[in-house]
Design an enzyme around this catalytic site. Structure first.
Site, PDB file in Angstrom:
ATOM      1  N   GLU A   1       3.670  -2.283   7.705  1.00 54.09           N
ATOM      2  CA  GLU A   1       3.142  -1.251   6.807  1.00 54.09           C
ATOM      3  C   GLU A   1       4.061  -0.026   6.773  1.00 54.09           C
ATOM      4  OE1 GLU A   1       0.813  -1.859   4.756  1.00 54.09           O
ATOM      5  OE2 GLU A   1       0.103  -3.723   5.664  1.00 54.09           O
ATOM      6  N   SER A   2       4.484   0.333   5.559  1.00 57.73           N
ATOM      7  CA  SER A   2       5.488   1.391   5.402  1.00 57.73           C
ATOM      8  C   SER A   2       4.990   2.749   5.894  1.00 57.73           C
ATOM      9  CB  SER A   2       5.930   1.487   3.940  1.00 57.73           C
ATOM     10  OG  SER A   2       4.848   1.812   3.091  1.00 57.73           O
TER      11      SER A   2
ATOM     12  N   VAL B   1       7.321  -7.074   4.048  1.00 56.39           N
ATOM     13  CA  VAL B   1       8.366  -6.098   4.334  1.00 56.39           C
ATOM     14  C   VAL B   1       7.896  -4.756   3.774  1.00 56.39           C
ATOM     15  CG1 VAL B   1      10.261  -7.757   4.361  1.00 56.39           C
ATOM     16  CG2 VAL B   1       9.621  -6.699   2.193  1.00 56.39           C
TER      17      VAL B   1
ATOM     18  N   LYS C   1      10.792 -17.122   2.196  1.00 61.41           N
ATOM     19  CA  LYS C   1      10.863 -16.442   3.493  1.00 61.41           C
ATOM     20  C   LYS C   1      11.316 -17.401   4.589  1.00 61.41           C
ATOM     21  CE  LYS C   1       7.020 -13.344   2.350  1.00 61.41           C
ATOM     22  NZ  LYS C   1       6.454 -14.059   1.178  1.00 61.41           N
TER      23      LYS C   1
ATOM     24  N   CYS D   1      12.759  -3.364  -2.933  1.00 56.60           N
ATOM     25  CA  CYS D   1      11.353  -3.082  -2.647  1.00 56.60           C
ATOM     26  C   CYS D   1      11.141  -1.576  -2.448  1.00 56.60           C
ATOM     27  CB  CYS D   1      10.915  -3.839  -1.391  1.00 56.60           C
ATOM     28  SG  CYS D   1       9.258  -3.408  -0.818  1.00 56.60           S
TER      29      CYS D   1
END
Length: 242
Positions: free
Chosen positions: A80-81, A68, A55, A28
């Site tokens: 949230e990245s 993720v 999941k 990802c």
């Protein structure tokens, strides 16, 4: 990093008090963002990989968004990245990644959003590569190049090796996961980005590949390609060895 992606029926690994945990998926790009920052900031952490098509029940209970990357620390969760990377930069002030001036920091956040003009057509190339839609691939490729024009021009304006200056900063690490995957686009299309049009971005990509943080997280283009072909065909191999 744990190599196995935990899925339905698995048991949540026991947590270690005070140790930051990151729920990820190996391929990802949003997780790669977070992992780059964790390495750059030298933050002690552990990785728990999640099978996104199956999941685990315990992960669904923990995270209502079921996304993720997810950070967990002593039972507290953060999603949230971009939010998580900002948190890490503030919580661990050593080796700051954001530029100091608030205006400069705001400009970098704008460019993180502008990079969506590159990433969105990239996903269309992946999809049309599997579906065989040649016209869509050609159109998407032009949109990718148009999106990259903005970043080529910005590097020229800044006059620095990286967007962050003489070393990679937050903007560099936030867009790199897709920079790493640009060769996949070229492989899928059988054509390269125009070298004369993207001299600065090509140099930036080569310099980023030599960065120790990027090297620690790097996945070769042919591996990305194999994973993406499987993912867009409906059979992602999350535990693919390479």
């Amino acid at each position: 990093m744990s190599s196995e992606h935990l899925s339905l029926g698995s048991v949540c690994p026991p947590e270690t008090p005070g140790l930051l945990r990151c729920y990820c998926m190996k391929f990802c790009p949003y997780c790669q963002r977070l992992r780059l920052v964790l390495v750059a900031k030298n933050v002690k952490h552990e990785i728990v990989n999640i099978h996104l098509n199956k999941k685990p029940e315990w992960f669904v209970e923990k995270n209502p968004l079921q996304k993720v990357p997810t950070l967990e620390l002593d039972g507290k969760l953060m999603f949230e990245s971009l939010v998580a990377c900002d948190y890490l930069d503030e919580a661990h002030p050593e080796n700051p990644l954001h530029r100091k001036d608030p205006w400069d920091k705001g400009q970098d956040r704008i460019f993180m959003e502008l990079f969506n003009k590159v990433t969105s057509p990239m996903y269309r190339v992946y999809r049309s590569h599997v579906d065989g839609e040649e016209g869509e691939k050609k159109k998407a490729f032009e949109e990718i190049q148009k999106g990259l024009d903005t970043f080529e021009a910005e590097l020229g304006k800044r006059g620095t090796k990286y967007f962050g200056g003489d070393k990679p900063g937050m903007l560099d690490y936030m867009i790199w996961p897709w920079g790493e995957r640009l060769p996949v686009i070229e492989m899928m299309l059988g054509k390269e980005l125009e070298k004369s049009r993207f001299q600065k971005m090509k140099t930036w990509m080569n310099d980023m590949k030599e960065d120790p943080v990027v090297k620690a997280m790097f996945i070769p283009p042919e591996v990305h390609k194999k994973f993406l072909e499987g993912a867009f065909s409906g059979s992602p191999d999350y535990d693919m060895k390479f």
